[in-house]
Design a protein around this motif. Sequence first.
Motif, PDB file in Angstrom:
ATOM      1  N   TRP A 120      40.083  34.255  16.248  1.00 41.86           N
ATOM      2  CA  TRP A 120      38.773  34.145  16.886  1.00 41.86           C
ATOM      3  C   TRP A 120      38.237  32.727  16.962  1.00 41.86           C
ATOM      4  O   TRP A 120      38.627  31.834  16.205  1.00 41.86           O
ATOM      5  CB  TRP A 120      37.760  35.015  16.156  1.00 41.86           C
ATOM      6  N   THR A 121      37.295  32.584  17.903  1.00 35.42           N
ATOM      7  CA  THR A 121      36.475  31.382  18.018  1.00 35.42           C
ATOM      8  C   THR A 121      35.037  31.838  18.202  1.00 35.42           C
ATOM      9  O   THR A 121      34.768  32.699  19.051  1.00 35.42           O
ATOM     10  CB  THR A 121      36.890  30.522  19.228  1.00 35.42           C
ATOM     11  N   ILE A 122      34.142  31.314  17.408  1.00 37.23           N
ATOM     12  CA  ILE A 122      32.711  31.599  17.561  1.00 37.23           C
ATOM     13  C   ILE A 122      32.030  30.304  17.988  1.00 37.23           C
ATOM     14  O   ILE A 122      32.129  29.283  17.298  1.00 37.23           O
ATOM     15  CB  ILE A 122      32.082  32.141  16.264  1.00 37.23           C
ATOM     16  N   LEU A 123      31.365  30.362  19.144  1.00 29.79           N
ATOM     17  CA  LEU A 123      30.704  29.184  19.706  1.00 29.79           C
ATOM     18  C   LEU A 123      29.191  29.304  19.553  1.00 29.79           C
ATOM     19  O   LEU A 123      28.557  30.087  20.254  1.00 29.79           O
ATOM     20  CB  LEU A 123      31.059  29.045  21.189  1.00 29.79           C
ATOM     21  N   PRO A 124      28.589  28.517  18.647  1.00 30.31           N
ATOM     22  CA  PRO A 124      27.127  28.523  18.517  1.00 30.31           C
ATOM     23  C   PRO A 124      26.514  27.551  19.541  1.00 30.31           C
ATOM     24  O   PRO A 124      26.918  26.389  19.607  1.00 30.31           O
ATOM     25  CB  PRO A 124      26.879  28.020  17.087  1.00 30.31           C
ATOM     26  N   THR A 125      25.566  28.033  20.313  1.00 29.91           N
ATOM     27  CA  THR A 125      24.920  27.166  21.299  1.00 29.91           C
ATOM     28  C   THR A 125      23.405  27.272  21.193  1.00 29.91           C
ATOM     29  O   THR A 125      22.863  28.209  20.610  1.00 29.91           O
ATOM     30  CB  THR A 125      25.328  27.530  22.746  1.00 29.91           C
ATOM     31  N   ALA A 126      22.745  26.299  21.796  1.00 27.80           N
ATOM     32  CA  ALA A 126      21.296  26.370  21.959  1.00 27.80           C
ATOM     33  C   ALA A 126      20.983  27.361  23.074  1.00 27.80           C
ATOM     34  O   ALA A 126      21.869  27.735  23.851  1.00 27.80           O
ATOM     35  CB  ALA A 126      20.752  24.985  22.315  1.00 27.80           C
ATOM     36  N   SER A 178      24.810  21.951  22.437  1.00 29.73           N
ATOM     37  CA  SER A 178      23.393  21.986  22.827  1.00 29.73           C
ATOM     38  C   SER A 178      23.116  20.934  23.892  1.00 29.73           C
ATOM     39  O   SER A 178      23.975  20.118  24.222  1.00 29.73           O
ATOM     40  CB  SER A 178      22.493  21.745  21.616  1.00 29.73           C
ATOM     41  N   GLY A 179      21.896  20.963  24.405  1.00 33.94           N
ATOM     42  CA  GLY A 179      21.467  19.978  25.381  1.00 33.94           C
ATOM     43  C   GLY A 179      20.981  18.698  24.712  1.00 33.94           C
ATOM     44  O   GLY A 179      20.874  18.623  23.489  1.00 33.94           O
ATOM     45  N   LEU A 220      16.860  26.031  15.080  1.00 34.00           N
ATOM     46  CA  LEU A 220      17.750  26.196  16.232  1.00 34.00           C
ATOM     47  C   LEU A 220      18.265  24.866  16.761  1.00 34.00           C
ATOM     48  O   LEU A 220      19.018  24.842  17.741  1.00 34.00           O
ATOM     49  CB  LEU A 220      17.016  26.930  17.368  1.00 34.00           C
ATOM     50  N   LEU A 221      17.867  23.780  16.124  1.00 34.96           N
ATOM     51  CA  LEU A 221      18.327  22.468  16.567  1.00 34.96           C
ATOM     52  C   LEU A 221      19.733  22.187  16.028  1.00 34.96           C
ATOM     53  O   LEU A 221      20.088  22.624  14.931  1.00 34.96           O
ATOM     54  CB  LEU A 221      17.366  21.385  16.086  1.00 34.96           C
ATOM     55  N   PRO A 222      20.541  21.455  16.771  1.00 36.44           N
ATOM     56  CA  PRO A 222      21.913  21.179  16.337  1.00 36.44           C
ATOM     57  C   PRO A 222      21.960  20.177  15.189  1.00 36.44           C
ATOM     58  O   PRO A 222      21.056  19.355  15.027  1.00 36.44           O
ATOM     59  CB  PRO A 222      22.557  20.588  17.592  1.00 36.44           C
ATOM     60  N   GLN A 223      23.028  20.257  14.403  1.00 39.03           N
ATOM     61  CA  GLN A 223      23.254  19.296  13.335  1.00 39.03           C
ATOM     62  C   GLN A 223      23.956  18.058  13.906  1.00 39.03           C
ATOM     63  O   GLN A 223      24.265  17.984  15.089  1.00 39.03           O
ATOM     64  CB  GLN A 223      24.101  19.942  12.228  1.00 39.03           C
ATOM     65  N   GLN A 224      24.234  17.095  13.048  1.00 39.21           N
ATOM     66  CA  GLN A 224      24.746  15.805  13.507  1.00 39.21           C
ATOM     67  C   GLN A 224      26.119  15.897  14.165  1.00 39.21           C
ATOM     68  O   GLN A 224      26.451  15.083  15.016  1.00 39.21           O
ATOM     69  CB  GLN A 224      24.801  14.828  12.331  1.00 39.21           C
ATOM     70  N   ASN A 225      26.927  16.883  13.787  1.00 41.51           N
ATOM     71  CA  ASN A 225      28.282  16.969  14.337  1.00 41.51           C
ATOM     72  C   ASN A 225      28.348  17.811  15.606  1.00 41.51           C
ATOM     73  O   ASN A 225      29.437  18.124  16.094  1.00 41.51           O
ATOM     74  CB  ASN A 225      29.244  17.548  13.292  1.00 41.51           C
ATOM     75  N   ALA A 226      27.213  18.184  16.162  1.00 46.70           N
ATOM     76  CA  ALA A 226      27.200  19.031  17.356  1.00 46.70           C
ATOM     77  C   ALA A 226      27.674  18.266  18.584  1.00 46.70           C
ATOM     78  O   ALA A 226      27.588  17.038  18.649  1.00 46.70           O
ATOM     79  CB  ALA A 226      25.795  19.568  17.596  1.00 46.70           C
TER      80      ALA A 226
END
Length: 246
Positions: A120-126, A178-179, A220-226
């Motif tokens: 599997w791959t799980i893709l977390p997005t904004a 994320s954007g 819901l904001l991305p972390q530094q490695n996003a």
Amino acid sequence: MRIAVVGGTGHIGAHTVQLARAAGHDVLTLARSTGCDVYDGAGLDLSGVEAVIDVVDPRHDYERVTFFELASRRLQTAALAGGVRHYVLLTTIGAAAHPYGRFAGKAVQEHCVAEGKIPWTILPTAPSYEFAEQHGKSVGGWVFVPEVLAQPLPARAIAERLLWAAESVPVGYARAFSGPNRLRLAEITRLVFEARADSRPVIELPYWGRYGKTLRDGSLLPQQNAEICTVGYVNWLSEYSQLHRH
């Protein structure tokens, strides 16, 4: 490649189906309107499918945990029986870490996929920019939107990343996507309304409890490695305005 898109008639799902077909893939669209109900398993057959892209989302909040638990297990069983080699799941940044409200169902869904036997791959997005327009509640001459802080991006960009993931090897949890711009949901809605010459006032309301706190406190904001999508709201809004110009 034969790819099944679960929830393929929704906003992100429709983009995914379109992009996959344009890339030359054999696409199976799974949705109630196409005769497949992943909740009760009716019409669910993944025979010959190599990759699944799961973007399904129930309409009603109250059934989300039950829906995702049952649907995910049925999908895992069907994927195993059909010989699926890669299961790609779309989720929301912060959902698993904050399993409250609408995110409780996503946390269950992530767990089912991660504990399943299919790579599997799980893709977390904004959230997508389009999310704002979809989640406004119109009451009389007013539109109410929840208080949400995020870095949204176009639905099509999310679909592109999902397809890329399906064409690649399984990686487990992928980097968050994320954007580039930190925005409130109400801000996006007002920009969209302005582009459509819609004069209705947009009112921002906070959700109560831990779920509401998660939506507005930056969870819901991305972390530094996003990974950051290059399409900001100015470019997206320009394209949106052209598409909706009367």
